[in-house]
Enzyme design. Structure first.
Site, PDB file in Angstrom:
ATOM      1  N   ASP A  69       0.832  -1.213   0.000  1.00 38.86           N
ATOM      2  CA  ASP A  69       0.000   0.000   0.000  1.00 38.86           C
ATOM      3  C   ASP A  69       0.864   1.259   0.000  1.00 38.86           C
ATOM      4  O   ASP A  69       0.512   2.261  -0.617  1.00 38.86           O
ATOM      5  CB  ASP A  69      -0.942   0.006   1.214  1.00 38.86           C
ATOM      6  CG  ASP A  69      -2.066  -1.000   1.027  1.00 38.86           C
ATOM      7  OD1 ASP A  69      -2.301  -1.402  -0.125  1.00 38.86           O
ATOM      8  OD2 ASP A  69      -2.691  -1.390   2.040  1.00 38.86           O
ATOM      9  N   SER A 102      35.093  17.002  19.645  1.00 39.46           N
ATOM     10  CA  SER A 102      35.230  15.576  19.886  1.00 39.46           C
ATOM     11  C   SER A 102      34.967  15.336  21.373  1.00 39.46           C
ATOM     12  O   SER A 102      34.578  16.257  22.091  1.00 39.46           O
ATOM     13  CB  SER A 102      36.648  15.215  19.475  1.00 39.46           C
ATOM     14  OG  SER A 102      36.882  13.887  19.726  1.00 39.46           O
ATOM     15  N   LYS A 129      27.025   5.559  22.700  1.00 36.83           N
ATOM     16  CA  LYS A 129      28.050   6.162  21.837  1.00 36.83           C
ATOM     17  C   LYS A 129      28.035   5.376  20.533  1.00 36.83           C
ATOM     18  O   LYS A 129      28.594   4.277  20.436  1.00 36.83           O
ATOM     19  CB  LYS A 129      29.431   6.126  22.494  1.00 36.83           C
ATOM     20  CG  LYS A 129      30.445   6.909  21.700  1.00 36.83           C
ATOM     21  CD  LYS A 129      31.711   7.119  22.485  1.00 36.83           C
ATOM     22  CE  LYS A 129      32.655   8.053  21.756  1.00 36.83           C
ATOM     23  NZ  LYS A 129      33.006   7.634  20.412  1.00 36.83           N
TER      24      LYS A 129
HETATM   25  S1  IVH Z   1      28.201  14.321  21.513  1.00 34.41           S
HETATM   26  C1  IVH Z   1      30.433  18.158  21.889  1.00 34.41           C
HETATM   27  N1  IVH Z   1      26.840  12.082  21.583  1.00 34.41           N
HETATM   28  O1  IVH Z   1      31.608  10.324  19.177  1.00 34.41           O
HETATM   29  C2  IVH Z   1      29.925  16.792  21.929  1.00 34.41           C
HETATM   30  N2  IVH Z   1      28.797  12.157  20.258  1.00 34.41           N
HETATM   31  O2  IVH Z   1      34.359  10.498  20.077  1.00 34.41           O
HETATM   32  C3  IVH Z   1      29.891  16.180  20.620  1.00 34.41           C
HETATM   33  N3  IVH Z   1      29.256  10.093  19.033  1.00 34.41           N
HETATM   34  O3  IVH Z   1      32.518  13.102  17.227  1.00 34.41           O
HETATM   35  C4  IVH Z   1      29.552  14.795  20.539  1.00 34.41           C
HETATM   36  N4  IVH Z   1      27.516   8.947  19.763  1.00 34.41           N
HETATM   37  O4  IVH Z   1      30.724  11.496  16.269  1.00 34.41           O
HETATM   38  C5  IVH Z   1      27.916  12.715  21.086  1.00 34.41           C
HETATM   39  N5  IVH Z   1      25.532  10.169  21.699  1.00 34.41           N
HETATM   40  C6  IVH Z   1      26.574  10.800  21.213  1.00 34.41           C
HETATM   41  C7  IVH Z   1      27.472  10.183  20.319  1.00 34.41           C
HETATM   42  C8  IVH Z   1      28.582  10.900  19.866  1.00 34.41           C
HETATM   43  C9  IVH Z   1      28.582   8.915  18.974  1.00 34.41           C
HETATM   44  C10 IVH Z   1      30.514  10.367  18.308  1.00 34.41           C
HETATM   45  C11 IVH Z   1      30.565  11.721  17.635  1.00 34.41           C
HETATM   46  C12 IVH Z   1      31.815  12.374  18.191  1.00 34.41           C
HETATM   47  C13 IVH Z   1      32.594  11.192  18.669  1.00 34.41           C
HETATM   48  C14 IVH Z   1      33.583  11.584  19.726  1.00 34.41           C
END
Ligand code: IVH
Length: 437
Positions: free
Chosen positions: A38, A85, A118
């Site tokens: 559908d 990061s 994460k």
């Molecule tokens: S917050 C300023 N939340 O992990 C904070 N990052 O190792 C920015 N990532 O570059 C990131 N899950 O690509 C945040 N729940 C999550 C995440 C997350 C994966 C990645 C993201 C970041 C990297 C840092």
């Protein structure tokens, strides 16, 4: 006036809204209300009407996810504010150290935290103007990202436009930015690698590399075929966090139709954070995508601003990384695998060992340099790790009395184990001369 040209635009828009709703039910909520059949009928209806009235096609129509000229090269654009990061912690003590700093710097003992998975993909910034998606940027060097708009428009969990009323209800302004993680679910990754193998193409080592490779495709129709998913975790306006609490940001993004990860928790203290971390360590195998830890964030934006940043990472957030899933076993032999490109890879044949829910029998040794670096011999006891990569790897040799060292040194063969052609050694790997392939 049904049937007249005048009401075609509203007819088209009603059909589009219906399709958007069902896309949302299917891709975001994973709870469809109608059958695939559908749904396809609705899309066909829309396509037919748009073919008859091409003057009324809008860029945010569900039929326009793949469109526009293929990208001609890399276009770089500055981020509204740096894409940062995260600092990592690996055990409870380090996490408590981070909590102590939060208490000291803020002068508070009572702090709310948000725990999130994460996700192991790549970060992506989405810019919406007047409720419409206008740009998608990779993190790049954090200050300047790569424009991947045409590619990410094909991701079904990224809304191309959000109705004004919906944004208003969610408390989100019409011009805003969403940041989050773009990833390839494990099932899509497996399927893609199987297809690549059948075509004799090189395989992606893990879903993270596959995501990055897919989103950089110059032809967006290739991105469309490989199913990517997007989970937002930040919302900005003019480069600054918009809501007063992070938990509020996540709820608002969910109300606006984004696929905010359900596995999150607003924790009242570090004890609750620690419970969440431990729960997910055991459950992560059950997820349809890879995670490599938990992200803990201070909930209150005012407190986040007080805490600020150090270099490339905020002080108000921290990643808790899970240890790579590992096991100890013995190398029974080393065989040489011949890749499609003629590259020879030594593979350790292991006494079967259970690691993170699967039985591992083989682990890559990459090349001769790696064998020499590890000092591996046949008969050695080794630690084998399964990270995000498809193929487990030999991490180190175990040297203790309980695990006697092997004695048989491995040498790369002089000729190909399949066709017996003489092997050529480049600076890193052994390959078969191209003429023989
Ligand atoms: S917050 C300023 N939340 O992990 C904070 N990052 O190792 C920015 N990532 O570059 C990131 N899950 O690509 C945040 N729940 C999550 C995440 C997350 C994966 C990645 C993201 C970041 C990297 C840092």
């Amino acid at each position: 006036m049904p049937g007249t040209t005048k009401d075609i635009p509203s007819k088209l828009e009603a059909l589009r809204e219906q399709i958007r709703h069902h896309e949302y039910r299917y891709f975001v909520l994973d709870s469809p209300e109608i059958s695939d059949f559908d749904f396809d009928k609705l899309v066909e209806q829309l396509k037919k009407l748009e073919t008859e009235h091409p003057e009324f096609i809008t860029p945010d129509s569900p039929t326009q996810r793949v469109g526009g000229k293929p990208r001609e090269g890399v276009v770089k654009t500055a981020h509204s504010s740096p894409m940062l990061s995260l600092d990592n912690t690996y055990n409870e003590e380090e996490l408590r150290g981070w909590e102590r700093r939060v208490h000291e710097l803020s002068g508070r003992k009572e702090v709310d935290y948000v725990c999130e998975l994460k996700l192991d993909g790549m970060s992506l910034a989405l810019i919406y103007e007047d409720g419409r998606l206008v740009r998608g940027l990779t993190r790049g060097d954090g200050t300047i990202g790569e424009d991947v708009t045409l590619n990410i428009r094909t991701v079904r969990t990224i809304p191309l436009s959000i109705p004004k009323e919906k944004l208003k209800k969610a408390g989100i302004p019409a011009d805003f930015e969403v940041r989050g993680e773009l990833l390839m679910p494990l099932a899509a990754f497996k399927k893609m690698n199987e297809e690549r193998e059948a075509k004799g193409l090189s395989l992606f080592a893990n879903p993270r590399n596959a995501t990055a490779g897919t989103v950089r495709q110059l032809d967006a129709s290739i991105t469309a075929r490989r199913r990517l998913d997007f989970f937002p975790y930040m919302m900005l306006r003019n480069g600054r966090t918009y809501f007063d609490r992070h938990s509020r940001t996540l709820d608002a993004l969910s109300d606006a139709g984004f696929k905010v990860n359900q596995s999150r928790k607003l924790a009242k203290n570090m004890e609750e954070v620690w419970v969440f971390i431990q729960q997910w360590e055991g459950k992560r195998e059950s997820l349809p995508y890879e995670i490599d830890g938990i992200v803990v964030k201070v909930d209150r934006t005012s407190l986040q601003n007080e805490l600020g940043f150090t270099g490339k990472a905020p002080r108000w957030a921290i990643a808790y990384k899970y240890a790579a899933r590992a096991g100890v076993t013995q190398i029974e032999g080393i065989r040489v695998q011949v890749g499609r490109t003629g590259k020879l890879t030594p593979v350790a044949e292991l006494a079967p060992v259970a690691i993170g829910g699967t039985t591992v029998r083989n682990a890559t040794l990459h090349n001769m340099d790696e064998i020499e670096r590890l000092g591996v011999k046949i008969g050695d006891w080794v630690q084998v790790e399964r990270g995000g990569d498809v193929i487990p790897k030999v991490a180190k040799v175990i040297e203790d009395q309980a695990h006697p060292r092997g004695t048989k040194i491995f040498h790369m063969p002089e000729t190909c184990p399949i066709c017996e052609t003489k092997i050529v050694k480049t600076n890193r790997s052994c390959i078969l001369p191209p003429a023989t392939l």
